[in-house]
Scaffold this active site. Structure first.
Site, PDB file in Angstrom:
ATOM      1  N   GLU A  29      83.863 -27.972  -5.772  1.00 15.65           N
ATOM      2  CA  GLU A  29      84.185 -29.414  -7.352  1.00 15.65           C
ATOM      3  C   GLU A  29      84.434 -30.455  -7.181  1.00 15.65           C
ATOM      4  OE1 GLU A  29      82.795 -32.236  -9.712  1.00 15.65           O
ATOM      5  OE2 GLU A  29      81.668 -30.190  -9.471  1.00 15.65           O
ATOM      6  N   THR A  44      78.065 -34.505  -7.267  1.00 19.74           N
ATOM      7  CA  THR A  44      77.754 -32.671  -6.773  1.00 19.74           C
ATOM      8  C   THR A  44      76.038 -32.612  -6.655  1.00 19.74           C
ATOM      9  OG1 THR A  44      79.138 -31.539  -9.283  1.00 19.74           O
ATOM     10  CG2 THR A  44      77.124 -30.846  -7.633  1.00 19.74           C
ATOM     11  N   HIS A  89      87.105 -30.116 -12.676  1.00 23.18           N
ATOM     12  CA  HIS A  89      86.274 -30.507 -13.424  1.00 23.18           C
ATOM     13  C   HIS A  89      86.955 -30.766 -14.967  1.00 23.18           C
ATOM     14  CE1 HIS A  89      83.061 -32.771 -15.482  1.00 23.18           C
ATOM     15  NE2 HIS A  89      82.166 -32.345 -13.845  1.00 23.18           N
ATOM     16  N   HIS A 130      81.934 -33.438  -3.370  1.00 21.56           N
ATOM     17  CA  HIS A 130      82.474 -35.063  -3.368  1.00 21.56           C
ATOM     18  C   HIS A 130      83.604 -35.252  -3.387  1.00 21.56           C
ATOM     19  CE1 HIS A 130      82.057 -35.441  -7.697  1.00 21.56           C
ATOM     20  NE2 HIS A 130      81.018 -34.163  -7.851  1.00 21.56           N
TER      21      HIS A 130
END
Length: 665
Positions: free
Chosen positions: A292, A332, A464, A517
């Site tokens: 992530e 994502t 995240h 990403h």
């Protein structure tokens, strides 16, 4: 004076005050964003003036939609009942509700801007669907009781000031006739109708600077525009060429690489990729870790001085390390789309979230044909972002927390729950990376015992917001910010590798690590190319010495490169190619947002397709991250149109479906 009285009769005094309050508050938010992005936004007098003017017009349009219900109420409500108990209850309730909605939306805009540097877009719309994760994330990331209290206090203050100014008194105590109420009612209806019929959210985009465009918009209006338009037709909105011509262009490139088209008479890209060296095929296990939000800039290998990725930096010297690799998108699901389908990003929503996205040709199909079991691991609930339905509908077994809906009943793959006793830490988005890796090892042990090679797609969650993770693992406290989350993510990868190396299956297992990403993708230009730069590593490759690969590529190329390294002869519907065999003129990367579709070439030339049938050419300066305008190159234009148009055509017309390629599901 008569015109003033017609527009501002006393009965409409509260409504006009409500409109003015919204415009003032919205302007304050707009100014906050300008100062927030002071180093990026164009602050020349003309540009900033136009930004505020366009913003004002969109504010008027937005608030008109909210004003219509109460304006109609005022229009039809009889004069003899002005100020009655019913009138007072309706008015106070409507005004209070309107203030709460506006204040809440402004708070939400600030948090959304902090994360994405955008007004509300289709991401915000998606978040409405996944309220559990989003609400939990907000609760873990922000002091919700304090913020809610602040909204309520500010609402109370505005109510107090409105009453003190006598606005309610004038609204309830007047002799405004039905005729006098017609003009202000018609005004709001007309403004709302003009915006509904003729004004698009993208009409605010009158500047070259992306931040000016976003600041000129109004959050609530942007939200509803995104709600209506989260899918875009390529043929309706982008430059196109004849279908036969674009397929001929794309397939000609595949032929140059030695691929053999299997249905040359059809508008398909399905082809055979042969083992030109006639070497024996290798079939090691493959574990793919999709990390992530792992920007390349976090690694010391790319210039970071924070020392937050010691594991990855050490692996860079013991792997096939891709140094010039770019994510295809900014979310994502975009990364998943690029990796699994090996396809340029299609406009609008990712294919992962679209209907009719099952039974497609994916990298999983290549593994299936080679006898592999396929698993998708996610530390949260895989119903989020439609991941379970997409992966399950394309042949992957699902391993997730198992608390949400799985997929439609026609999908027959298995689902394994990550049980509570397997979890040591969990936040809004899922279990800690260390816990998901332990589950991967457990499932790998079972597959190894069964004697079947496996391909595992692992999606991490720890890097995240709210950036929380198990305490005591690293030297940065949990919840303190992105740097800590990155360092924990790196730590968990290191622990996973140490445990895996003790397993019997490890020597015959390739591990691939790549980001979905970057941590941020917004910039002041059409596409912020630097914020697509991601790391990619292949570990434990047989017969392949460690090396740094500087050739430009994107996510779609990673698995075709792996298949080539394994000497596989296979049929392919994938756009990606073997990075190691790329010639300099073949180097390229697809980068895009849900509206802007870009192609970056090895010489750092960039072309961007926009959804108003526009195209722009640039030279990307890696040092400054600037896009310098260039004269359009017709050959380059044909190349970018051909790739994106064929990708959209294949999905829209079933060309990605297994049955269209003569394959059984």
């Amino acid at each position: 004076m008569a015109l003033f009285s017609s527009f501002f009769p006393k009965r409409f005094r509260l409504l006009w005050y409500f409109v003015g309050t919204y415009i003032v508050l919205s302007t304050i938010i707009r100014l906050v964003f300008i100062f927030w992005m002071l180093g990026e936004v164009d602050t020349s007098f003309f540009k900033i003036g136009n930004t505020l003017l366009i913003g004002f017009l969109f504010d008027v349009g937005t608030v008109s939609f909210f004003a219509i219900p109460y304006a109609l109420y005022l229009l039809v409500f009889p004069k003899k009942w002005y100020g009655s108990l019913f009138d007072r209850i309706v008015t106070w309730f409507a005004y209070t509700l309107g203030l709460v909605i506006f204040l809440f939306s402004f708070f939400a805009e600030i948090t959304f801007w902090e994360e994405f540097k955008n007004r509300f877009n289709f991401i915000a719309v998606d978040y409405l669907i996944y309220t559990y994760e989003v609400v939990k994330n907000i609760n873990e990331s922000y002091p919700i009781p304090l913020l809610v209290s602040g909204i309520l206090l500010l609402t109370a203050f505005l109510l107090f000031m409105t009453k003190r100014k006598g606005i309610f008194h004038k609204t309830f105590n007047n002799e405004t006739s039905f005729r006098q109420k017609l003009l202000p009612s018609a005004f709001f209806i007309t403004i709302a109708a003009i915006f509904a019929l003729f004004v698009k959210n993208k009409d605010a985009e009158q500047f070259e600077n992306r931040y000016n465009n976003e600041i000129a918009k109004t959050g609530i209006y942007s939200f509803f525009a995104a709600f209506q338009n989260n899918e875009l037709s390529f043929t309706d909105f982008y430059k196109t060429l004849p279908v036969n011509e674009v397929f001929a262009e794309v397939n000609n490139e595949f032929r140059k690489r030695g691929d053999s088209l299997l249905f040359p008479e059809k508008n398909l890209i399905y082809r055979n990729i042969g083992n030109t060296d006639s070497l024996p095929e290798l079939k090691p296990n493959v574990i793919f870790i999709c990390v992530e939000s792992l920007s390349a800039k976090f690694l010391e290998s790319f210039g970071s001085t924070e020392n937050i990725t010691p594991t990855l930096d050490s692996l860079a010297n013991h792997s096939l390390f891709f140094t010039n690799l770019f994510a295809n998108g900014t979310r994502t699901v975009r990364g998943m789309e690029a990796i699994t389908l090996s396809i340029p990003p299609t406009p609008g929503r990712s294919i992962v979230k679209r209907e009719n996205n099952q039974h497609l040709f994916t990298i999983g199909e290549v593994f299936k044909q080679k006898g592999y079991g396929r698993n998708f691991f996610y530390g949260g609930d895989g119903y989020f972002d439609n991941m379970n339905s997409f992966f399950g509908g394309n042949g992957f077994n699902i391993v997730d927390r198992g608390r949400g809906f799985l997929m439609d009943a026609s999908i027959t793959t298995t689902r394994t729950n990550i049980e509570d006793d397997e979890v040591t830490f969990e936040n809004a988005w899922g279990i800690a990376d260390g816990d998901i890796y332990n589950k991967v090892i457990k499932v790998a042990d079972e597959a190894h015992s069964a004697g079947k090679p496996f391909f595992d797609f692992v999606m991490t969650t720890s890097n995240h917001r709210p950036y929380t993770y198990p305490e005591g693992k690293i030297d940065i406290p949990s919840g303190s910010g992105r740097s800590g989350a990155v360092k924990y993510t790196d730590y968990a990868i290191g622990e996973f590798l140490r445990k895996a190396q003790k397993k019997a299956w490890y020597k015959n297992t390739i591990i691939i690590i790549m980001a979905d990403h970057c941590a941020s993708s917004a910039g002041r230009q059409e596409l912020d190319v630097k914020n697509y730069h991601i790391p990619g590593l292949m570990l434990n490759l047989p017969n392949t010495p460690p090396q740094k690969v500087d050739k430009m590529a994107s996510q779609i190329d990673i698995f075709p490169t792996l298949f080539s390294l394994l000497n596989w002869n296979y049929n392919s519907n994938l756009y990606g190619t073997d990075v190691l065999k790329m010639k300099p003129e073949e180097e390229r990367a697809f980068v895009g947002t849900y509206r802007k579709l870009g192609l970056l070439k090895g010489d750092d030339k960039v072309m961007v397709l926009g959804d108003q049938e526009v195209s722009n050419s640039y030279q990307w300066n890696r040092e400054t991250n600037e896009l310098l305008p260039l004269k359009e190159d017709e050959t380059f234009l044909k190349e970018i149109i051909s790739n994106y148009q064929t990708a959209d055509y294949l999905f829209s017309n079933g060309g990605l479906k297994l049955n269209s390629l003569g394959l059984e599901d």
